[in-house]
Design an enzyme around this catalytic site. Structure first.
Site, short mmCIF file in Angstrom:
data_model
loop_
_atom_site.label_atom_id
_atom_site.label_comp_id
_atom_site.label_asym_id
_atom_site.label_seq_id
_atom_site.Cartn_x
_atom_site.Cartn_y
_atom_site.Cartn_z
N GLY A 2 0.83 -1.21 0.00
CA GLY A 2 0.00 0.00 0.00
C GLY A 2 0.86 1.25 0.00
O GLY A 2 0.60 2.20 -0.75
N ASN A 90 -6.01 -9.10 -3.09
CA ASN A 90 -6.32 -10.31 -3.85
C ASN A 90 -7.64 -10.89 -3.35
O ASN A 90 -7.70 -11.97 -2.78
CB ASN A 90 -5.21 -11.36 -3.66
CG ASN A 90 -4.13 -11.24 -4.71
OD1 ASN A 90 -4.36 -10.76 -5.81
ND2 ASN A 90 -2.94 -11.70 -4.37
N SER A 116 -0.83 -6.53 -9.84
CA SER A 116 0.24 -7.52 -9.80
C SER A 116 1.60 -6.86 -9.98
O SER A 116 1.73 -5.88 -10.70
CB SER A 116 0.04 -8.56 -10.91
OG SER A 116 1.12 -9.46 -10.90
N LYS A 170 -7.37 -11.19 -12.22
CA LYS A 170 -6.17 -11.30 -11.37
C LYS A 170 -6.03 -12.72 -10.79
O LYS A 170 -4.92 -13.26 -10.69
CB LYS A 170 -6.23 -10.27 -10.24
CG LYS A 170 -5.09 -10.38 -9.22
CD LYS A 170 -3.72 -10.24 -9.88
CE LYS A 170 -2.53 -10.10 -8.97
NZ LYS A 170 -2.34 -11.00 -7.88
N HIS A 173 -4.65 -14.81 -13.43
CA HIS A 173 -3.24 -14.44 -13.55
C HIS A 173 -2.41 -15.26 -12.56
O HIS A 173 -1.38 -15.83 -12.89
CB HIS A 173 -3.06 -12.94 -13.28
CG HIS A 173 -1.64 -12.52 -13.01
ND1 HIS A 173 -1.02 -12.75 -11.78
CD2 HIS A 173 -0.71 -11.91 -13.77
CE1 HIS A 173 0.21 -12.32 -11.81
NE2 HIS A 173 0.43 -11.78 -13.02
N ASN A 174 -2.89 -15.33 -11.33
CA ASN A 174 -2.16 -16.06 -10.31
C ASN A 174 -2.14 -17.57 -10.59
O ASN A 174 -1.13 -18.23 -10.35
CB ASN A 174 -2.75 -15.80 -8.92
CG ASN A 174 -2.32 -14.45 -8.38
OD1 ASN A 174 -1.99 -13.55 -9.15
ND2 ASN A 174 -2.33 -14.29 -7.07
N TYR A 178 1.15 -19.89 -11.02
CA TYR A 178 1.45 -21.19 -10.39
C TYR A 178 1.97 -22.17 -11.45
O TYR A 178 2.95 -22.88 -11.22
CB TYR A 178 0.19 -21.80 -9.77
CG TYR A 178 -0.18 -21.35 -8.38
CD1 TYR A 178 -0.28 -20.01 -8.04
CD2 TYR A 178 -0.48 -22.28 -7.38
CE1 TYR A 178 -0.67 -19.61 -6.77
CE2 TYR A 178 -0.87 -21.89 -6.11
CZ TYR A 178 -0.97 -20.56 -5.81
OH TYR A 178 -1.36 -20.17 -4.55
N LYS A 247 -1.05 -19.18 -0.87
CA LYS A 247 -1.99 -18.36 -0.08
C LYS A 247 -3.44 -18.60 -0.52
O LYS A 247 -4.35 -18.24 0.19
CB LYS A 247 -1.63 -16.89 -0.20
CG LYS A 247 -0.35 -16.54 0.57
CD LYS A 247 -0.37 -15.13 1.04
CE LYS A 247 0.71 -14.23 0.54
NZ LYS A 247 1.70 -14.65 -0.40
N ARG A 274 2.08 -28.43 -5.41
CA ARG A 274 2.47 -27.72 -4.17
C ARG A 274 1.95 -28.49 -2.96
O ARG A 274 2.66 -28.67 -1.97
CB ARG A 274 1.91 -26.30 -4.16
CG ARG A 274 2.58 -25.38 -5.14
CD ARG A 274 2.27 -23.92 -4.80
NE ARG A 274 2.66 -23.03 -5.87
CZ ARG A 274 2.65 -21.71 -5.78
NH1 ARG A 274 2.26 -21.12 -4.67
NH2 ARG A 274 3.02 -20.96 -6.80
N ARG A 432 -21.01 -45.71 -17.92
CA ARG A 432 -22.05 -45.00 -17.15
C ARG A 432 -23.43 -45.58 -17.46
O ARG A 432 -24.28 -45.72 -16.60
CB ARG A 432 -22.01 -43.50 -17.47
CG ARG A 432 -20.77 -42.78 -16.96
CD ARG A 432 -20.75 -41.30 -17.34
NE ARG A 432 -21.79 -40.55 -16.68
CZ ARG A 432 -22.84 -40.00 -17.27
NH1 ARG A 432 -22.98 -40.09 -18.57
NH2 ARG A 432 -23.74 -39.34 -16.57
C1 6PG Z 1 1.31 -10.75 -7.89
C2 6PG Z 1 1.41 -12.01 -7.07
C3 6PG Z 1 0.92 -11.76 -5.68
C4 6PG Z 1 1.36 -12.81 -4.67
C5 6PG Z 1 0.90 -14.19 -4.98
C6 6PG Z 1 1.60 -15.23 -4.16
O1 6PG Z 1 0.64 -10.83 -8.90
O2 6PG Z 1 1.90 -9.73 -7.52
O3 6PG Z 1 0.64 -13.01 -7.64
O4 6PG Z 1 -0.47 -11.60 -5.76
O5 6PG Z 1 2.73 -12.79 -4.55
O6 6PG Z 1 -0.47 -14.23 -4.70
O7 6PG Z 1 0.76 -16.31 -4.11
P1 6PG Z 1 1.05 -17.63 -3.33
O8 6PG Z 1 1.50 -17.26 -1.94
O9 6PG Z 1 -0.27 -18.32 -3.33
O10 6PG Z 1 2.12 -18.33 -4.10
#
Ligand code: 6PG
Length: 462
Positions: A2, A90, A116, A170, A173-174, A178, A247, A274, A432
């Site tokens: 922030g 997020n 991000s 977003k 995106h995450n 991954y 997370k 993971r 089925r």
């Molecule tokens: C971003 C990242 C950010 C965060 C991840 C980590 O775009 O800046 O994605 O949002 O670092 O969410 O996610 P994990 O802890 O689930 O790996």
């Protein structure tokens, strides 16, 4: 994050009112960075709200979930019609939809915004994915665009669509983040099994970063692999606990995809990889019991192996993008968002964690129109055709040597599934119908059919 966002705004000439639960933190920010622009700090929420020009544009940067609701509840009674509350955390897109509907009833705008780029990105130019009403973007867009990363003179910020669209984009995106990281980890693992040292693999990634794989994650992989532990002199990566945490945004991506019926198998595999890495009880039990090859990848031609792994990485990455973007397209249809996929790829070219050279190509392909899946875009299909032999070689080599490559093989499995003339799903349908009379369709006749499996085995139309 922030405070870095506030500094970025101030550096771009915006007067920034500041409020934090901890007055000390607000004071420290102004003391340390006050010279970067104009800050107006307030100790109380009421003073903070009163200090803002109308329509008020408030960016909330707090932990997703309960803390976000608590801040909104505190702000709302102090706001006036037309004011805009931006949630830059997020958040889950369903929470954003709920909050947007609730504030809209009160004549306020709620803008769920994906941001991000981490802490550095927030300061130097993130990728910004705002949702909410189109009207709110007219007041907010120019400010956000001014602080976003810029690529080829274009801001990595655009209106994604109404209510939860920004946070949905977003989230995906995450999910792609991954998958990208899982593929990178598998590439490292295969090259390690071929006896390349961490330092040598760092050099490979550095070289890849000058070509078609050019991206932030490839760049920082070279950085991480080059790090030597000061105490032991060993590569740091060999000393880090091999249990990947999360997370939750990757998990949300997969949960949502299941509900939408979109096969994001590479993202799911990455989330599960993971989870499996962190399941020490199962790993401890299995390690001493289960047998298999000893992970030694024998290499006749090291250069060829490195190039093959590069091609497996590129191809798998393309599949993850195809799946993730398909999920956005499906959600957009479901929720009536009208998200422009070319724009999504365009604003991911810079600032965000998955920024990559490939995204310009992806954006261009979607902009050309009529694309049902990224995989069939002319330049992408051609790229996959030229790389599938190395991709298959890497999966076969790793599997034979006992090196787990769930990401690479899941991506290849999806590629072979969608291009198949005919799938064994026919047998699934037969099964089925056999145990549950669930019926099946036929390729030669319209309708739903059932075989009287425990009777005279004749077929009836259901
Ligand atoms: C971003 C990242 C950010 C965060 C991840 C980590 O775009 O800046 O994605 O949002 O670092 O969410 O996610 P994990 O802890 O689930 O790996």
């Amino acid at each position: 994050m922030g405070s870095n966002l506030a500094r970025n705004l101030a550096r771009h000439g915006h007067t920034v009112a500041l409020h934090n639960r901890s007055w000390v933190k607000t004071q420290v920010l102004v003391e340390e960075h006050g010279s970067e622009g104009t800050f107006v700090p307030s100790e109380s929420t009421a003073d903070f709200v009163a200090s803002l020009e109308r329509p008020r544009r408030i960016i909330v940067m707090v932990k997703a979930g309960g803390p976000t609701d608590a801040v909104i509840d505190e702000l709302v009674p102090l706001l006036e019609e037309g004011d805009i509350v931006v949630d830059g955390g997020n958040a889950h897109f369903e929470d954003t939809r709920r909050r947007e509907a609730s504030l809209r009833e009160k004549g306020l705008h709620f803008v769920g915004t994906g941001i991000s780029g981490g802490e550095v990105g927030a300061l130097e130019g993130p990728s910004i994915m705002p949702g909410g009403s189109r009207k709110s973007y007219a007041a907010l867009g120019p400010i956000l665009e001014s602080i976003a990363a810029q690529v080829d003179g274009e801001p990595c910020c655009a209106w994604m669509g109404p209510d939860g669209a920004g946070h949905f984009v977003k989230m995906v995106h995450n999910g792609i983040e991954y998958a990208d990281m899982q593929f990178i980890a598998e590439a490292y693992d295969v090259l390690s099994a071929a006896r390349l040292t961490a330092g040598e693999i760092a050099d490979v990634f550095r070289e890849w970063n000058t070509g078609e794989l050019d991206s932030f994650l490839i760049e920082i992989t070279a950085d991480v692999l080059s790090q030597v532990d000061a105490a032991t002199g060993r590569p740091l990566v060999e000393l880090i606990t091999d249990a990947a945490e999360q997370k939750g945004t990757g998990r949300w991506t997969v949960q949502t995809a299941l509900e939408l019926g979109v096969p994001v198998s590479t993202i799911a595999e990455s989330v599960f990889a993971r989870s499996a890495s962190g399941d020490s009880a199962v790993r401890d039990a299995a390690r001493g019991t289960l047998t298999g090859p000893n992970r030694a990848v024998s290499v006749h031609d090291r250069r060829q192996l490195i190039d093959d792994v590069r091609d497996a990485l590129w191809s798998s990455k393309v599949v993850a993008y195809a799946q993730g973007l398909d999920q956005i397209r499906k959600a957009s249809e479901e929720f009536g968002w009208d998200v422009d996929i070319a724009t999504v790829a365009r604003i991911w070219r810079g600032g965000c964690i998955i920024r990559a050279r490939l995204l310009a190509q992806i954006s261009d392909e979607y902009a050309a129109g009529g694309l049902r899946t990224l995989l069939v875009a002319p330049s992408i299909a051609k790229g996959l055709a030229g790389r599938q032999d190395p991709w298959r070689r890497v999966v076969a080599l790793a599997t034979t040597a006992g090196v787990p490559v769930p990401g690479f093989s899941s991506a290849l499995g999806y590629y072979d599934t969608v291009r198949a003339e005919r799938l064994p799903a026919a047998l699934v349908q037969g099964l089925r119908d056999n145990f549950g009379a669930h019926t099946y369709g036929r390729i030669d006749r319209a309708g739903a059919f059932h075989t009287l499996w425990s009777g005279d085995r004749s077929e009836v139309e259901a």
